[in-house]
Design an enzyme around this catalytic site. Structure first.
Site, PDB file in Angstrom:
ATOM      1  N   THR A  62      -3.704 -15.690   3.095  1.00  0.00           N
ATOM      2  CA  THR A  62      -4.702 -14.667   3.401  1.00  0.00           C
ATOM      3  C   THR A  62      -6.045 -15.290   3.764  1.00  0.00           C
ATOM      4  N   GLY A  77      -4.501 -18.146  -5.375  1.00  0.00           N
ATOM      5  CA  GLY A  77      -4.659 -18.448  -6.797  1.00  0.00           C
ATOM      6  C   GLY A  77      -4.659 -19.951  -7.026  1.00  0.00           C
ATOM      7  N   GLU A 136       0.723  -9.590  -2.227  1.00  0.00           N
ATOM      8  CA  GLU A 136       2.083  -9.741  -1.704  1.00  0.00           C
ATOM      9  C   GLU A 136       2.462  -8.594  -0.777  1.00  0.00           C
TER      10      GLU A 136
HETATM   11  C1  LIG Z   1      10.246  -5.714 -21.328  1.00  0.00           C
HETATM   12  C2  LIG Z   1      10.469  -6.384 -20.076  1.00  0.00           C
HETATM   13  C3  LIG Z   1      10.379  -7.824 -20.306  1.00  0.00           C
HETATM   14  C4  LIG Z   1      11.188  -8.594 -19.365  1.00  0.00           C
HETATM   15  C5  LIG Z   1      10.957 -10.012 -19.671  1.00  0.00           C
HETATM   16  C6  LIG Z   1      12.017 -10.825 -19.142  1.00  0.00           C
HETATM   17  C7  LIG Z   1      11.521 -11.700 -18.048  1.00  0.00           C
HETATM   18  C8  LIG Z   1      12.134 -11.353 -16.726  1.00  0.00           C
HETATM   19  C9  LIG Z   1      11.114 -10.698 -15.778  1.00  0.00           C
HETATM   20  C10 LIG Z   1      11.587 -10.646 -14.436  1.00  0.00           C
HETATM   21  C11 LIG Z   1      10.564 -11.185 -13.521  1.00  0.00           C
HETATM   22  C12 LIG Z   1      11.200 -11.782 -12.363  1.00  0.00           C
HETATM   23  C13 LIG Z   1      10.642 -13.116 -12.012  1.00  0.00           C
HETATM   24  C14 LIG Z   1      11.108 -13.560 -10.676  1.00  0.00           C
HETATM   25  C15 LIG Z   1      10.308 -14.674 -10.141  1.00  0.00           C
HETATM   26  C16 LIG Z   1       9.579 -14.391  -8.832  1.00  0.00           C
HETATM   27  C17 LIG Z   1       8.254 -13.786  -8.981  1.00  0.00           C
HETATM   28  C18 LIG Z   1       7.185 -14.798  -9.066  1.00  0.00           C
HETATM   29  C19 LIG Z   1       5.868 -14.129  -9.037  1.00  0.00           C
HETATM   30  C20 LIG Z   1       4.803 -15.118  -8.944  1.00  0.00           C
HETATM   31  C21 LIG Z   1       3.837 -14.954  -7.774  1.00  0.00           C
HETATM   32  C22 LIG Z   1       2.876 -13.883  -7.904  1.00  0.00           C
HETATM   33  C23 LIG Z   1       1.886 -14.011  -6.771  1.00  0.00           C
HETATM   34  C24 LIG Z   1       0.730 -13.249  -6.999  1.00  0.00           C
HETATM   35  C25 LIG Z   1      -0.366 -13.661  -6.083  1.00  0.00           C
HETATM   36  C26 LIG Z   1      -0.307 -13.097  -4.707  1.00  0.00           C
HETATM   37  C27 LIG Z   1       0.003 -13.801  -3.615  1.00  0.00           C
HETATM   38  C28 LIG Z   1      -0.110 -13.227  -2.238  1.00  0.00           C
HETATM   39  O1  LIG Z   1      -0.559 -12.131  -2.046  1.00  0.00           O
HETATM   40  S1  LIG Z   1       0.418 -14.203  -0.949  1.00  0.00           S
HETATM   41  C29 LIG Z   1       0.050 -13.320   0.520  1.00  0.00           C
HETATM   42  C30 LIG Z   1       0.951 -12.144   0.713  1.00  0.00           C
HETATM   43  N1  LIG Z   1       0.719 -11.535   1.986  1.00  0.00           N
HETATM   44  C31 LIG Z   1       1.432 -10.554   2.449  1.00  0.00           C
HETATM   45  O2  LIG Z   1       2.328 -10.055   1.795  1.00  0.00           O
HETATM   46  C32 LIG Z   1       1.138 -10.145   3.863  1.00  0.00           C
HETATM   47  C33 LIG Z   1       1.726  -8.835   4.235  1.00  0.00           C
HETATM   48  N2  LIG Z   1       2.030  -8.811   5.661  1.00  0.00           N
HETATM   49  C34 LIG Z   1       3.254  -9.141   6.152  1.00  0.00           C
HETATM   50  O3  LIG Z   1       4.156  -9.516   5.422  1.00  0.00           O
HETATM   51  C35 LIG Z   1       3.422  -9.028   7.634  1.00  0.00           C
HETATM   52  O4  LIG Z   1       2.254  -9.166   8.331  1.00  0.00           O
HETATM   53  C36 LIG Z   1       4.087  -7.685   8.002  1.00  0.00           C
HETATM   54  C37 LIG Z   1       5.510  -7.705   7.473  1.00  0.00           C
HETATM   55  C38 LIG Z   1       3.327  -6.508   7.448  1.00  0.00           C
HETATM   56  C39 LIG Z   1       4.105  -7.548   9.548  1.00  0.00           C
HETATM   57  O5  LIG Z   1       4.551  -8.743  10.093  1.00  0.00           O
HETATM   58  P1  LIG Z   1       4.688  -8.920  11.674  1.00  0.00           P
HETATM   59  O6  LIG Z   1       3.476  -8.375  12.333  1.00  0.00           O
HETATM   60  O7  LIG Z   1       5.032 -10.312  11.959  1.00  0.00           O
HETATM   61  O8  LIG Z   1       5.911  -8.066  11.951  1.00  0.00           O
HETATM   62  P2  LIG Z   1       6.085  -6.685  12.668  1.00  0.00           P
HETATM   63  O9  LIG Z   1       5.439  -5.607  11.894  1.00  0.00           O
HETATM   64  O10 LIG Z   1       5.697  -6.819  14.097  1.00  0.00           O
HETATM   65  O11 LIG Z   1       7.646  -6.578  12.572  1.00  0.00           O
HETATM   66  C40 LIG Z   1       8.502  -7.306  13.418  1.00  0.00           C
HETATM   67  C41 LIG Z   1       9.886  -7.292  12.854  1.00  0.00           C
HETATM   68  O12 LIG Z   1       9.996  -8.248  11.808  1.00  0.00           O
HETATM   69  C42 LIG Z   1      10.513  -7.630  10.641  1.00  0.00           C
HETATM   70  N3  LIG Z   1       9.993  -8.333   9.471  1.00  0.00           N
HETATM   71  C43 LIG Z   1       8.720  -8.423   9.062  1.00  0.00           C
HETATM   72  N4  LIG Z   1       8.655  -9.136   7.943  1.00  0.00           N
HETATM   73  C44 LIG Z   1       9.904  -9.535   7.652  1.00  0.00           C
HETATM   74  C45 LIG Z   1      10.472 -10.298   6.598  1.00  0.00           C
HETATM   75  N5  LIG Z   1       9.732 -10.784   5.601  1.00  0.00           N
HETATM   76  N6  LIG Z   1      11.792 -10.499   6.607  1.00  0.00           N
HETATM   77  C46 LIG Z   1      12.560  -9.969   7.571  1.00  0.00           C
HETATM   78  N7  LIG Z   1      12.088  -9.243   8.604  1.00  0.00           N
HETATM   79  C47 LIG Z   1      10.773  -9.022   8.628  1.00  0.00           C
HETATM   80  C48 LIG Z   1      10.051  -6.213  10.731  1.00  0.00           C
HETATM   81  O13 LIG Z   1      10.808  -5.386   9.920  1.00  0.00           O
HETATM   82  C49 LIG Z   1      10.234  -5.968  12.197  1.00  0.00           C
HETATM   83  O14 LIG Z   1      11.595  -5.707  12.457  1.00  0.00           O
HETATM   84  P3  LIG Z   1      11.973  -4.696  13.613  1.00  0.00           P
HETATM   85  O15 LIG Z   1      11.313  -5.151  14.868  1.00  0.00           O
HETATM   86  O16 LIG Z   1      11.465  -3.361  13.188  1.00  0.00           O
HETATM   87  O17 LIG Z   1      13.463  -4.784  13.649  1.00  0.00           O
HETATM   88  C1  LIG Z   2      -5.198 -10.425  -7.243  1.00  0.00           C
HETATM   89  C2  LIG Z   2      -4.860 -10.924  -5.882  1.00  0.00           C
HETATM   90  C3  LIG Z   2      -4.248 -12.167  -5.740  1.00  0.00           C
HETATM   91  C4  LIG Z   2      -3.972 -12.653  -4.454  1.00  0.00           C
HETATM   92  N1  LIG Z   2      -3.422 -13.896  -4.333  1.00  0.00           N
HETATM   93  C5  LIG Z   2      -3.187 -14.392  -3.081  1.00  0.00           C
HETATM   94  C6  LIG Z   2      -2.668 -15.710  -2.920  1.00  0.00           C
HETATM   95  O1  LIG Z   2      -2.413 -16.428  -3.881  1.00  0.00           O
HETATM   96  N2  LIG Z   2      -2.460 -16.176  -1.665  1.00  0.00           N
HETATM   97  C7  LIG Z   2      -2.744 -15.423  -0.562  1.00  0.00           C
HETATM   98  O2  LIG Z   2      -2.531 -15.898   0.549  1.00  0.00           O
HETATM   99  N3  LIG Z   2      -3.214 -14.164  -0.696  1.00  0.00           N
HETATM  100  C8  LIG Z   2      -3.445 -13.642  -1.912  1.00  0.00           C
HETATM  101  N4  LIG Z   2      -3.934 -12.360  -2.065  1.00  0.00           N
HETATM  102  C9  LIG Z   2      -4.262 -11.580  -0.855  1.00  0.00           C
HETATM  103  C10 LIG Z   2      -3.328 -10.415  -0.637  1.00  0.00           C
HETATM  104  O3  LIG Z   2      -2.061 -10.853  -0.241  1.00  0.00           O
HETATM  105  C11 LIG Z   2      -3.954  -9.486   0.406  1.00  0.00           C
HETATM  106  O4  LIG Z   2      -5.149  -8.979  -0.141  1.00  0.00           O
HETATM  107  C12 LIG Z   2      -3.002  -8.360   0.733  1.00  0.00           C
HETATM  108  O5  LIG Z   2      -1.921  -8.846   1.496  1.00  0.00           O
HETATM  109  C13 LIG Z   2      -3.710  -7.212   1.488  1.00  0.00           C
HETATM  110  O6  LIG Z   2      -4.336  -7.650   2.623  1.00  0.00           O
HETATM  111  P1  LIG Z   2      -5.867  -7.291   2.955  1.00  0.00           P
HETATM  112  O7  LIG Z   2      -6.675  -7.708   1.785  1.00  0.00           O
HETATM  113  O8  LIG Z   2      -6.133  -7.891   4.258  1.00  0.00           O
HETATM  114  O9  LIG Z   2      -5.930  -5.732   3.051  1.00  0.00           O
HETATM  115  P2  LIG Z   2      -6.185  -4.894   4.369  1.00  0.00           P
HETATM  116  O10 LIG Z   2      -5.017  -5.067   5.272  1.00  0.00           O
HETATM  117  O11 LIG Z   2      -7.509  -5.171   4.930  1.00  0.00           O
HETATM  118  O12 LIG Z   2      -6.127  -3.446   3.757  1.00  0.00           O
HETATM  119  C14 LIG Z   2      -7.239  -2.560   3.719  1.00  0.00           C
HETATM  120  C15 LIG Z   2      -6.752  -1.142   4.058  1.00  0.00           C
HETATM  121  O13 LIG Z   2      -6.312  -1.116   5.410  1.00  0.00           O
HETATM  122  C16 LIG Z   2      -5.040  -0.501   5.482  1.00  0.00           C
HETATM  123  N5  LIG Z   2      -4.265  -1.099   6.587  1.00  0.00           N
HETATM  124  C17 LIG Z   2      -4.235  -2.381   6.997  1.00  0.00           C
HETATM  125  N6  LIG Z   2      -3.347  -2.537   7.987  1.00  0.00           N
HETATM  126  C18 LIG Z   2      -2.793  -1.345   8.210  1.00  0.00           C
HETATM  127  C19 LIG Z   2      -1.786  -0.874   9.095  1.00  0.00           C
HETATM  128  N7  LIG Z   2      -1.163  -1.674   9.946  1.00  0.00           N
HETATM  129  N8  LIG Z   2      -1.464   0.430   9.043  1.00  0.00           N
HETATM  130  C20 LIG Z   2      -2.062   1.246   8.167  1.00  0.00           C
HETATM  131  N9  LIG Z   2      -3.000   0.857   7.293  1.00  0.00           N
HETATM  132  C21 LIG Z   2      -3.368  -0.424   7.313  1.00  0.00           C
HETATM  133  C22 LIG Z   2      -4.395  -0.769   4.139  1.00  0.00           C
HETATM  134  O14 LIG Z   2      -3.399   0.197   3.859  1.00  0.00           O
HETATM  135  C23 LIG Z   2      -5.586  -0.680   3.199  1.00  0.00           C
HETATM  136  O15 LIG Z   2      -5.779   0.678   2.856  1.00  0.00           O
HETATM  137  C24 LIG Z   2      -4.255 -11.858  -3.325  1.00  0.00           C
HETATM  138  C25 LIG Z   2      -4.841 -10.597  -3.479  1.00  0.00           C
HETATM  139  C26 LIG Z   2      -5.147 -10.140  -4.738  1.00  0.00           C
HETATM  140  C27 LIG Z   2      -5.786  -8.790  -4.882  1.00  0.00           C
END
Ligand SMILES: CCCCCCCCCCCCCCCCCCCCCCCCC/C=C/C(=O)SCCNC(=O)CCNC(=O)[C@H](O)C(C)(C)COP(=O)(O)OP(=O)(O)OC[C@H]1O[C@@H](n2cnc3c(N)ncnc32)[C@H](O)[C@@H]1OP(=O)(O)O
Ligand SMILES: Cc1cc2nc3c(=O)[nH]c(=O)nc-3n(C[C@H](O)[C@H](O)[C@H](O)COP(=O)(O)OP(=O)(O)OC[C@H]3O[C@@H](n4cnc5c(N)ncnc54)[C@H](O)[C@@H]3O)c2cc1C
Length: 662
Positions: A147, A186, A429
């Site tokens: 991000t 993070g 995520e």
């Molecule tokens: C009592 C209970 C107790 C229990 C106790 C016991 C213990 C057990 C507990 C269980 C727990 C389980 C543990 C398991 C371990 C794992 C978990 C570990 C967790 C630790 C990590 C935590 C992290 C926290 C910190 C956060 C990190 C982050 O946020 S990282 C950054 C994340 N960012 C995002 O997620 C970004 C979001 N955006 C996107 O992903 C993409 O931009 C998009 C998907 C929104 C769009 O992408 P794009 O523009 O490229 O694609 P299109 O919209 O154009 O689509 C095109 C086509 O591609 C397809 N597609 C898109 N993505 C995917 C994909 N990933 N895979 C496959 N295909 C994909 C999409 O569908 C389109 O297809 P079509 O064209 O429509 O066919």
């Molecule tokens: C606690 C925390 C930990 C994180 N850890 C990590 C990390 O370790 N590594 C990392 O890389 N990232 C990390 N992130 C970032 C996180 O993955 C992003 O914040 C998240 O993916 C959302 O993206 P954004 O902040 O750009 O939100 P934005 O996309 O700017 O969202 C703002 C608003 O716009 C809307 N919006 C955006 N796009 C669209 C669309 N196409 N259609 C309709 N509505 C839309 C959303 O719904 C939302 O209401 C973390 C975030 C948090 C809060």
């Protein structure tokens, strides 16, 4: 688990009422008696380490002290994990003991949760051999830096640039704008020395999309940022205070060619780009974590429910009948309505997580054989379940907090911190709406296939059945309710599709029509998720190996979930299924009966989550129910209570009062 000595008498009575064997529930929830034993054994080992105990509650520490204490404990915890592995030749069993130690979020979360898995999932065998041993043994510490300030959701829009230089066989990393700075990862703030950087690849001026690169950003000895790296911490947040989220920018920073993780796509020495079989495989780590988050939601709902149910059994306030003593607040039906859905939802998320984990494992196996057919279904399902479970879990935790009245507002209840951490998963995520719209893409395609009579993937095959069965009468059974939710999803998917068609007929192009229909599309995805959660959880309890006594209670919980959501979404059901007003009245009565039936087992059910006092970390939720004693003990730890008169009296209050006399 604590013994019953000195236990609050209400809790003793509650436990005596329980109609099932709590140990059987614990073993079922965690997989087996052996799994329970191993988990508890590991938790014991962690809790035996004296250095992991905090002298004072973290809330009294400064931001900096809190972080430093978090790192200190994370390194000790890591040693316990390493020793366990060395002794038992396997990883410790799944557990949540980090919550007892770090309390908030570990500065190593991203190292273990995303850095290591990305190397494992996106690296070639050679890259894995080079990086994994160092990362797994913590010789290097990393994060996942995707991000940016300007882009989080739309990752194709990322601005960090990796330009290949064939002369030196290096990539040159640059962050040309403020908005291109990495923001959020993070551990990045002050902890890590490496990261996976997601950047736009340029070769000979041509863009090849985003790819993951490994970059060392700090010196391993001095920990100083390497030349060309600007890195720091982003500051306090709603939660995640010890996660050490940071920012990062590169200025002509060079990394060797082998640092691009090349399992899916490659850059050859001469700069030839070799495309992978599916560019979306680069997003693999996110899919894995989204599945894991569904499991996390089960934990957070269980944690909040345990605290609030035990507290509600101990807390007495007002009278149900004037002639009787003050009632346990758990006896108020409104309280049961607030809390039992959290207990039920934890089980639902747990079952959904186990189901998703199987789907994930299957798809990974298929991908290793170059078979990608089921990847879209996995992506679509992980997106919507992560989105719906995280938001619901956040609301459930908040409801549990509110159900504890004023004491729920105390940091020492651990409910405020738990809310801050749970609700973060709605955004990280993949932001909720954005992920639901991904699922909606899949649903629209499935719907078009259904209209053509094609065979659909298992998770959406109900669309075909609903198409055929839309005239069948409503059944007031769990199976009937599951079908009802499928009809709602069917109805919403169809309506969203028809709305897009309507706008297109009015001359809009597909993208504009999509945007105009997107509120409906999001709702269709939510309805699809609810249908999955209901079906998967009901099937799980029906096929469970539990004894009749336990099975009865688990079925009650699953039915409570189904009925709760039927009543919550009755408008949708009236619109899209054949439910009648009379059916809703019957189900309303059924819901009340379920609350009453679950009531005697409420404490047993939360004991069945087997969350130790140290994990609960709550004055209100401990096993012995010494709520008031603990509230006072914790209050007395306030630094303001370590002195009789605070210096502010002499500095400010007294002068003010004296001035007022003049
Ligand atoms: C009592 C209970 C107790 C229990 C106790 C016991 C213990 C057990 C507990 C269980 C727990 C389980 C543990 C398991 C371990 C794992 C978990 C570990 C967790 C630790 C990590 C935590 C992290 C926290 C910190 C956060 C990190 C982050 O946020 S990282 C950054 C994340 N960012 C995002 O997620 C970004 C979001 N955006 C996107 O992903 C993409 O931009 C998009 C998907 C929104 C769009 O992408 P794009 O523009 O490229 O694609 P299109 O919209 O154009 O689509 C095109 C086509 O591609 C397809 N597609 C898109 N993505 C995917 C994909 N990933 N895979 C496959 N295909 C994909 C999409 O569908 C389109 O297809 P079509 O064209 O429509 O066919
Ligand atoms: C606690 C925390 C930990 C994180 N850890 C990590 C990390 O370790 N590594 C990392 O890389 N990232 C990390 N992130 C970032 C996180 O993955 C992003 O914040 C998240 O993916 C959302 O993206 P954004 O902040 O750009 O939100 P934005 O996309 O700017 O969202 C703002 C608003 O716009 C809307 N919006 C955006 N796009 C669209 C669309 N196409 N259609 C309709 N509505 C839309 C959303 O719904 C939302 O209401 C973390 C975030 C948090 C809060």
């Amino acid at each position: 688990m604590s013994t019953e000595t000195k236990c609050n008498p209400d809790l003793v009575r509650e436990r005596a009422k329980c109609t099932f064997d709590v140990n059987e529930l614990i073993n079922l929830f965690y997989g087996s008696e052996k799994a329970t034993k191993e988990r508890r054994h590991f938790e014991d080992a962690v809790l035996a380490v004296k250095e992991l105990k905090d002298a004072i509650p973290e809330e009294y520490l400064s931001h900096k002290e809190r972080y430093e204490n978090g790192v200190r404990k994370a390194t000790i915890l890591r040693d316990v994990y390493r020793d366990y592995k060395a002794k038992h030749n396997r990883d410790p069993p799944p557990n949540q003991i980090t919550k007892a130690v770090i309390k908030d979020i570990s500065p190593f979360l991203l190292h273990n949760g995303m850095f290591v898995p990305t190397i494992a999932g996106q690296g070639t065998p050679e890259q894995q051999a080079e990086w994994l041993p160092k990362a797994e043994s913590m010789q290097i510490i990393g994060t996942y830096a995707q991000t940016e300030l300007g882009h989080g959701s739309f990752i194709r829009g990322l601005e960090t640039i990796a330009t290949y230089d064939p002369k030196t066989e290096e990539f040159v990393l640059n962050n040309p704008t403020l908005t291109s700075f990495k923001w959020w990862p993070g551990g990045l703030g002050s902890t890590v020395n490496h990261c996976v950087v997601v950047a736009q690849l340029y070769i000979n001026g041509k863009s090849h999309g985003i790819h993951p690169f490994i970059a060392q950003i700090r010196d391993l000895d001095t920990h100083k940022p390497l030349p060309g790296v600007k890195v720091g911490e982003i500051g306090p947040k709603m939660g995640f205070q010890t996660a050490n989220n940071g920012f990062l920018g590169f200025d002509n920073f060079r990394i060797p060619r082998k640092n691009m993780l090349m399992k899916n796509a490659q850059v050859l020495k001469d700069g030839t780009f070799v495309k992978g079989i599916n560019e979306k495989l680069t997003y693999g780590t996110m899919v894995m974590v989204r599945v894991g988050i569904v499991g996390d939601c089960s934990f957070y709902a269980a944690l909040a429910a345990t605290i609030a149910v035990r507290y509600s059994a101990v807390r007495h306030q007002s009278h149900i009948k004037a002639s009787e003593p003050e009632a346990q607040i758990l006896d108020y039906l409104t309280q049961q309505h607030k809390l039992f859905i959290a207990v039920a939802s934890s089980h639902v998320y747990r079952n959904a997580y186990l189901w998703m984990e199987k789907m994930y494992t299957n798809v990974m196996k298929e991908l290793s054989q170059d078979k990608q057919d089921n990847l879209p279904e996995l992506h679509a399902t992980a997106c919507c379940l992560k989105a719906v479970c995280s938001r619901d879990a956040g609301s459930l935790v908040e409801e549990c907090r509110l159900a504890c009245g004023g004491h729920g507002y105390m940091a020492s209840s651990n409910l405020p911190l738990t809310y801050g951490v749970t609700i973060a998963a709605v955004t990280y995520e993949g932001e909720r709406t954005v992920l639901l719209l991904q699922t909606a893409r899949y649903l629209m395609k499935a719907w078009m296939a259904a209209l053509k009579g094609k065979v659909l993937s298992p998770s959406v095959s109900y669309l075909l059945n609903s198409l055929k069965e839309s005239k069948k009468p409503w059944q007031n059974t769990p199976e009937g309710i599951v079908k009802g939710f499928q009809h709602v999803s069917f109805g919403k998917v169809k309506a969203a599709y028809e709305t897009i068609q309507k706008y297109m007929k009015q001359g809009k192009d597909y993208e504009d029509a999509w945007n105009l229909a997107s509120v409906q599309l999001v709702k269709a995805s939510e309805a699809h998720s609810r249908a999955i959660l209901c079906e998967v959880s009901w099937e799980a309890v029906c096929s469970s190996s539990a004894s009749p006594n336990l099975s009865r209670v688990l079925q009650q919980l699953a039915q409570l979930y189904l009925t709760y959501w039927t009543l919550e979404t009755s408008g949708d059901l009236l619109l899209y299924s054949n439910i009648t007003k009379d059916d809703l009245i019957i189900l309303r009565d059924k819901y009340e009966e379920l609350l009453v039936a679950i009531r005697p087992n409420a404490v047993g059910l939360v004991d069945g989550f087997d969350l130790r006092d140290e994990i609960l970390n709550s004055t209100l939720g401990s096993y012995d129910g010494r709520v008031y004693e603990r509230l006072m003990e914790e209050a007395l730890k306030s630094p303001l209570n370590q002195e009789t008169v605070n210096s502010s009296f002499h500095k400010y209050l007294k002068p003010m009062m004296e001035k007022a006399k003049l």
